[in-house]
Design a protein around this motif. Sequence first.
Motif, short mmCIF file in Angstrom:
data_model
loop_
_atom_site.label_atom_id
_atom_site.label_comp_id
_atom_site.label_asym_id
_atom_site.label_seq_id
_atom_site.Cartn_x
_atom_site.Cartn_y
_atom_site.Cartn_z
N PRO A 31 18.05 65.34 42.94
CA PRO A 31 17.78 65.23 44.38
C PRO A 31 17.25 63.87 44.81
O PRO A 31 17.31 63.54 46.00
CB PRO A 31 16.74 66.33 44.61
CG PRO A 31 16.06 66.48 43.28
CD PRO A 31 17.13 66.25 42.26
N THR A 32 16.71 63.09 43.88
CA THR A 32 16.15 61.78 44.24
C THR A 32 17.01 60.62 43.75
O THR A 32 16.58 59.46 43.83
CB THR A 32 14.73 61.64 43.66
OG1 THR A 32 14.78 61.83 42.23
CG2 THR A 32 13.79 62.68 44.26
N SER A 68 22.61 68.36 46.94
CA SER A 68 21.59 68.47 45.89
C SER A 68 20.21 68.63 46.50
O SER A 68 19.39 69.42 46.01
CB SER A 68 21.63 67.23 44.99
OG SER A 68 22.89 67.10 44.37
N ARG A 69 19.95 67.92 47.58
CA ARG A 69 18.63 68.03 48.21
C ARG A 69 18.44 69.40 48.87
O ARG A 69 17.35 69.96 48.84
CB ARG A 69 18.44 66.90 49.22
CG ARG A 69 18.30 65.54 48.51
CD ARG A 69 18.07 64.39 49.47
NE ARG A 69 16.88 64.53 50.28
CZ ARG A 69 15.64 64.38 49.83
NH1 ARG A 69 15.42 64.12 48.54
NH2 ARG A 69 14.61 64.50 50.64
N LEU A 124 23.19 65.11 49.79
CA LEU A 124 22.53 66.10 50.64
C LEU A 124 22.65 67.51 50.06
O LEU A 124 21.71 68.30 50.16
CB LEU A 124 23.12 66.06 52.05
CG LEU A 124 22.48 67.00 53.08
CD1 LEU A 124 20.98 66.71 53.22
CD2 LEU A 124 23.17 66.89 54.43
N ASP A 152 22.54 60.78 52.49
CA ASP A 152 21.58 60.33 53.49
C ASP A 152 21.53 58.80 53.55
O ASP A 152 22.38 58.12 52.98
CB ASP A 152 20.20 60.94 53.22
CG ASP A 152 19.58 60.47 51.91
OD1 ASP A 152 20.13 59.55 51.28
OD2 ASP A 152 18.54 61.03 51.52
N SER A 165 10.11 65.15 50.81
CA SER A 165 10.36 66.51 50.36
C SER A 165 11.75 66.95 50.81
O SER A 165 12.24 66.54 51.87
CB SER A 165 9.30 67.45 50.94
OG SER A 165 9.65 68.80 50.72
N SER A 166 12.38 67.81 50.01
CA SER A 166 13.71 68.31 50.38
C SER A 166 13.63 69.73 50.95
O SER A 166 14.65 70.43 50.99
CB SER A 166 14.65 68.28 49.16
OG SER A 166 14.10 69.01 48.07
N ARG A 219 21.28 59.47 48.80
CA ARG A 219 21.00 60.71 48.07
C ARG A 219 21.97 61.80 48.52
O ARG A 219 22.26 61.93 49.71
CB ARG A 219 19.55 61.14 48.30
CG ARG A 219 18.54 60.20 47.70
CD ARG A 219 17.12 60.59 48.06
NE ARG A 219 16.89 60.54 49.50
CZ ARG A 219 15.69 60.65 50.08
NH1 ARG A 219 14.62 60.84 49.31
NH2 ARG A 219 15.56 60.58 51.39
N GLY A 249 15.68 71.99 47.65
CA GLY A 249 14.70 72.37 48.68
C GLY A 249 14.61 73.86 48.91
O GLY A 249 13.69 74.34 49.59
N LEU A 293 14.19 68.13 55.75
CA LEU A 293 15.51 67.51 55.84
C LEU A 293 15.94 67.37 57.29
O LEU A 293 16.55 66.36 57.69
CB LEU A 293 16.54 68.34 55.07
CG LEU A 293 16.38 68.39 53.54
CD1 LEU A 293 17.45 69.29 52.93
CD2 LEU A 293 16.44 67.00 52.94
#
Length: 280
Positions: A45-46, A74-75, A72, A66, A230-231, A70, A79, A236
Amino acid sequence: MTVIDAARAVTSRSRLDPALVASTIAAVLFLAAAAVPGVLAPYPPTALALDSALEAPSLAHPFGTDQIGRDLLSRVVFGTRESLLIGFGAAGIALVAAIVLGSLAALGGRIVSAVVGRLIEVVFAFPILLLALLLVSILGPSAWTQVVAVGVSTAPGYARMVRGQILSAKNAGYVEAARALGHGPWRILCNHVLPNAIRPLVAVFAMALGQSIVWASGLSFLGLGVAPPSSEWGALLDAGRAFILQAPWLTFIPGLIIVVFALAATTIGTRIQRSLEKGE
C-alpha cells in the motif's frame, strides 16, 4: 426462533434472492480483505512509483494510482481492516449504550425512566453529524475518537428501539404465564423480557455497521478522523478531494466502496430481521 435459525433461513433462501447473494459475496470479500490484505492487494500500500502518478484505472492498476504513484486498489484493500474495526467499534458502542439506556428507560422506575427518557430524546434531537463533530472537536481527531463519536451519536435511536421492545415484551403473554407460574421479577427479566427484546438487535447490528462506516468516513473526509497517509476509506476520500477534477477516481472509487459495503450490510441485516419477524 433463535438467531442461528434466522441465519440458516436466510442462507437457505439466498439462491432465490439475488440481492442477498450479491451482498453475501461482497461481505465475504470485505472480510477477506480485512483478514488477509496481502493476498488480495497487487502491490504494497505504500509502494511509490512517481513515474506512474495519477494514472487512470487500467489493467496494471484497476483502481488507478494516486498523486505519488501508489496503487489505489492496494490502498483500499489494506484500508478495509481499519475501516471495519472503526465500524464494528462504533456499532458495538452504540448498541451497548442503547441496551443500557433503553433498559433503564423501560425498567428503571418512574423517576429514572423519566430522566433517562428525556436524556435520550434530547440527544436524539441533535443531528448525528453535528453531535459527532462536537465530540471530535472536544476529544481531537483520531480513529478512537471516530469510534466514540459515531457510537455515542447513533446510540439514542437504538435506545428508543430497545425501550419500545422491552415495554412490548413486558406485556407479552409469555411474561404473564411466567408470573402465573410464580417466577420472580429478576428471572422473568433475564429469561424472557431481555432476550426477546434484544434479539432484533442482531439484525440491527449489521445495519448499524454500515451506517457507522458511512458516518466515520464522513468525519475523515472533513479532516476530523484518521488522517492521511492512512488508507482508511474516509482518509482516502480526504486525500483524493484535492484532485477531484484531475483524478476523480481517487474520490469516486473509495466512495463507491463505502456505498457497496453499506448496502451489503443493510441488505443482510434486513433479511435477518424479516426472518426473525416471521419466526421461520
